[in-house]
Motif scaffolding. Structure first.
Motif, PDB file in Angstrom:
ATOM      1  N   LEU A 182       0.837  -1.197   0.000  1.00 50.79           N
ATOM      2  CA  LEU A 182       0.000   0.000   0.000  1.00 50.79           C
ATOM      3  C   LEU A 182       0.874   1.251   0.000  1.00 50.79           C
ATOM      4  N   LYS A 183       1.904   1.198   0.798  1.00 51.06           N
ATOM      5  CA  LYS A 183       2.811   2.338   0.887  1.00 51.06           C
ATOM      6  C   LYS A 183       3.512   2.572  -0.455  1.00 51.06           C
ATOM      7  N   GLU A 184       3.938   1.474  -1.074  1.00 49.43           N
ATOM      8  CA  GLU A 184       4.610   1.580  -2.385  1.00 49.43           C
ATOM      9  C   GLU A 184       3.663   2.190  -3.416  1.00 49.43           C
ATOM     10  N   ALA A 185       2.398   1.742  -3.368  1.00 52.47           N
ATOM     11  CA  ALA A 185       1.412   2.249  -4.327  1.00 52.47           C
ATOM     12  C   ALA A 185       1.180   3.750  -4.109  1.00 52.47           C
ATOM     13  N   GLN A 186       1.104   4.111  -2.858  1.00 51.19           N
ATOM     14  CA  GLN A 186       0.895   5.538  -2.574  1.00 51.19           C
ATOM     15  C   GLN A 186       2.071   6.365  -3.071  1.00 51.19           C
ATOM     16  N   GLN A 187       3.273   5.785  -2.947  1.00 50.47           N
ATOM     17  CA  GLN A 187       4.447   6.519  -3.420  1.00 50.47           C
ATOM     18  C   GLN A 187       4.454   6.638  -4.946  1.00 50.47           C
ATOM     19  N   GLU A 188       3.944   5.598  -5.609  1.00 47.38           N
ATOM     20  CA  GLU A 188       3.825   5.689  -7.074  1.00 47.38           C
ATOM     21  C   GLU A 188       2.922   6.865  -7.456  1.00 47.38           C
ATOM     22  N   LEU A 189       1.839   7.039  -6.695  1.00 54.61           N
ATOM     23  CA  LEU A 189       0.908   8.123  -6.978  1.00 54.61           C
ATOM     24  C   LEU A 189       1.575   9.474  -6.729  1.00 54.61           C
ATOM     25  N   VAL A 190       2.290   9.568  -5.625  1.00 59.51           N
ATOM     26  CA  VAL A 190       2.986  10.819  -5.310  1.00 59.51           C
ATOM     27  C   VAL A 190       3.990  11.156  -6.407  1.00 59.51           C
TER      28      VAL A 190
END
Length: 586
Positions: free
Chosen positions: A217-225
């Motif tokens: 989830l954290k990785e995905a959020q970072q992709e969005l950022v």
RNA sequence: GCGGUGGUAGCUCAGGCGGAUAGAGCAACGGUUUUCUAAACCGUCGGUCGCGGGUUCGAGUCCCGCCCACCGCGCCA
């Protein structure tokens, strides 16, 4: 003297000038000339009674005064009577009918007549379809696409310069999970086979992994950022997803006859939202509330407490923000006179708030707001009265719905015209199947919910695409048999005057086409045109049964071929305005 | 709770700013084809326009109240 394109409008103007020349207070006189019930004539003026009431006049006396003051050319073209409490009825003489049919005998003449209306020279933008990228179009996208396209065509026919804008959802938070999965689990073969299917699979995979593992989830959020910060790699993936999505959408649009002029999605307005915050705050319209930037409308019973959120508490924009930025762009860069949003009725509050906010914003900043309208439509329901879904509760994919329409139509065509070659039956099934879906959607008042029912939609009788297409095909068949081309002057040469009841009834219906188009366009309600075309096809079918066209008597044959050609022209033009294709054989 | 939309023939729906005897289609019933595509045409049957009040020459349409259904109402679009 050439015939006037829209007889109803011409009579309306004639009555107004009659009121003026009779010394009546014509300024507030709206004659309201409309097609009449056949027993009363071709057109009737409904506006005399309210006018008499306002000025305390005796309706019948007033009606007689108006008739006496009518311009002479109206009386040469029509018989005029006063009837009932004060209606003025107009019946076109046979000569006037013939003149109209003569003057408006080509697609170009019809188009020129229609394009001289009040929309001439204006720029109207139609915002419709607007799916989200990386997802399949489903049945919820059907009505916007079909109704929006019909309205765009009607406006263009009415003389407007139309901009078709697909305001796609290409900048959602879903891209974090999607990019995460795209990088790790992309199946190239599946992507080539059906990209949207693959993107949906990837999104679900990314979502499931995020839920199972907080690290993901954290990785995905970072992709969005990273994407939102302009990271080149993620932007490339994002672009690829959007390009492939648009190509897949276009396959649907091709089947529905849709081609956009612009595809300016939410991402296009990314760099335009800060001006919205700034200007609305400076204008004292927006204020902080519970961490978000919101607009209230104190004078409005509901929106004094129901906020219009233009910046979320996490600082991100939402669709209210981009919709405001979009209005500014459409005003300043596209110079629109009007903007139409073909969006479902549940979003009525959003658009009311949007328009109200934009109005105040533009007033405070000295800008001129284009005319804005929410062209709403009801939900597509299943036969159980609830929003249409598959048996398993999923949305029905549009491509599958259209394929089923074609398959069902193919079965039907094979039953009725089994002798035709397979390829032609498939081509016919495509036109009938897709057209039936479009027509069923358009034939009903768009504001009400509608029940999706294959059997009704594909029925051969009643107000359906098949009935109208059949009338078109039968006319083509007559011309094939006659060895003539529809509209060819040679086939119509030496035509005698219209005479039989069926001929006259058909001609009387034909001249009301402009009024039907006008009503459909002015009210942005295509079902007025559908109803007219259905009635026209009915008059044609009656004529076709009552009067044989290919008779030996040359003047009779010529005048009936002329009627066939004009009926064909108007049916094909009208169906074209609705976005349907037509057939020469079925 | 507040707000929006709707309730019209057995079914699906029209009904444009308040106008003529409320209309279609389907279904039901009866008829029409040596003739251009019968995927058609002609006819019959079918109404307390949700309920109750009001406004007026006139109300399915406008106003008030009530009943029922669906939808919306703070960070999705």
């Amino acid at each position: 003297m050439p015939a006037v394109f829209n007889p109803a409008r011409r009579l309306d103007e004639a009555l107004q000038s009659a009121a003026a020349s009779a010394g009546l207070p014509a300024a507030d006189f709206a004659p309201e000339v409309r097609p009449a019930d056949a027993q009363h004539g071709d057109f009737q003026a409904n506006g005399v009674l309210p006018f008499a009431k306002r000025h305390r006049l005796t309706p019948r006396v007033l009606a007689n005064q108006l008739v006496a003051a009518l311009p002479a050319d109206v009386l040469t073209d029509c018989t005029v009577t006063v009837a009932g409490p004060g209606f003025i009825n107009f019946t076109l003489r046979t000569g006037a009918l013939a003149a109209w049919l003569q003057d408006f005998g080509t697609r170009e003449a019809l188009a020129a007549g229609a394009a001289a209306g009040p929309l001439a020279g204006q720029i109207w933008l139609v915002d419709y379809s607007s799916p989200n990228t990386a997802k399949q179009m489903h049945v919820g996208h059907l009505r916007s696409a079909v109704i929006g396209e019909a309205i765009a065509r009607l406006l263009a026919f009415g003389g407007a310069r139309v901009i078709r804008d697909n305001h796609i959802g290409d900048w959602g938070t879903q891209f974090g999970k999607l990019i995460w999965a795209y990088r790790r689990h992309l199946d190239a073969a599946a992507l080539a086979r059906d990209p949207l299917e693959e993107f949906e699979r990837l999104y679900k995979a990314g979502n499931a992994a995020s839920e199972a593992d907080p690290a993901v989830l954290k990785e995905a959020q970072q992709e969005l950022v990273k994407l939102q910060a302009g990271d080149a790699d993620n932007l490339a993936v994002w672009r690829h997803i959007n390009e492939v999505s648009l190509a897949a959408f276009q396959e649907i649009y091709d089947r529905l006859g849709i081609r956009f002029d612009l595809t300016l999605g939410e991402s296009f307005y990314n760099d335009k939202v800060s001006a919205v915050y700034r200007e609305l705050t400076a204008a004292d319209l927006a204020a902080e509330s519970q961490g978000a930037l919101v607009v209230f409308h104190p004078e409005h019973p509901r929106f004094k407490t129901q906020p219009f959120i233009i910046r979320k508490s996490d600082g991100a924009a939402n669709y209210a923000t981009t919709d405001l930025a979009t209005i500014l762009h459409r005003t300043e860069a596209l110079h629109t006179d009007g903007v139409l949003y073909v969006v479902g009725k549940p979003q009525a509050d959003h658009f009311e708030q949007l328009f109200l906010t934009a109005k105040k914003w533009f007033e405070k900043t000295g800008r001129t707001l284009p005319r804005l309208a929410h062209v709403d439509f009801g939900t597509v329901l299943g036969e159980n009265g609830k929003a249409l879904k598959t048996r398993t509760g999923d949305n029905i994919k549009l491509k599958e719905l259209l394929a089923e329409a074609e398959a069902r139509a193919f079965t039907l065509v094979s039953e009725k015209s089994g002798a035709l070659p397979d390829a032609e039956r498939r081509a016919i099934a495509s036109v009938v199947g897709i057209g039936s879906v479009q027509y069923a959607d358009l034939a009903q008042n768009r504001s009400s919910d509608y029940v999706f029912a294959w059997d009704k939609m594909l029925a051969l009788d009643g107000n359906t695409a098949a009935y109208l297409l059949y009338a078109v095909a039968r006319i083509h068949s007559i011309f094939r048999k006659a060895g003539a081309t529809p509209g060819d002057a040679a086939a119509e040469a030496g035509a005698s005057a219209l005479e039989t009841p069926a001929e006259l009834a058909l001609a009387r219906k034909l001249v009301k086409f402009p009024d039907a188009v006008q009503a459909a366009t002015a009210q942005l309600r295509p079902h007025f045109l559908c109803l007219y075309l259905f009635e026209l096809a009915g008059e044609y079918s009656s004529f076709n049964t009552a009067d044989k066209v290919l008779v030996d008597d040359p003047p009779v044959r010529a005048r009936r071929l002329l009627l066939c050609a004009r009926t064909l022209l108007i049916l094909e033009t009208g169906l074209g305005l609705l976005g349907l294709r037509t057939l020469q054989r079925m």
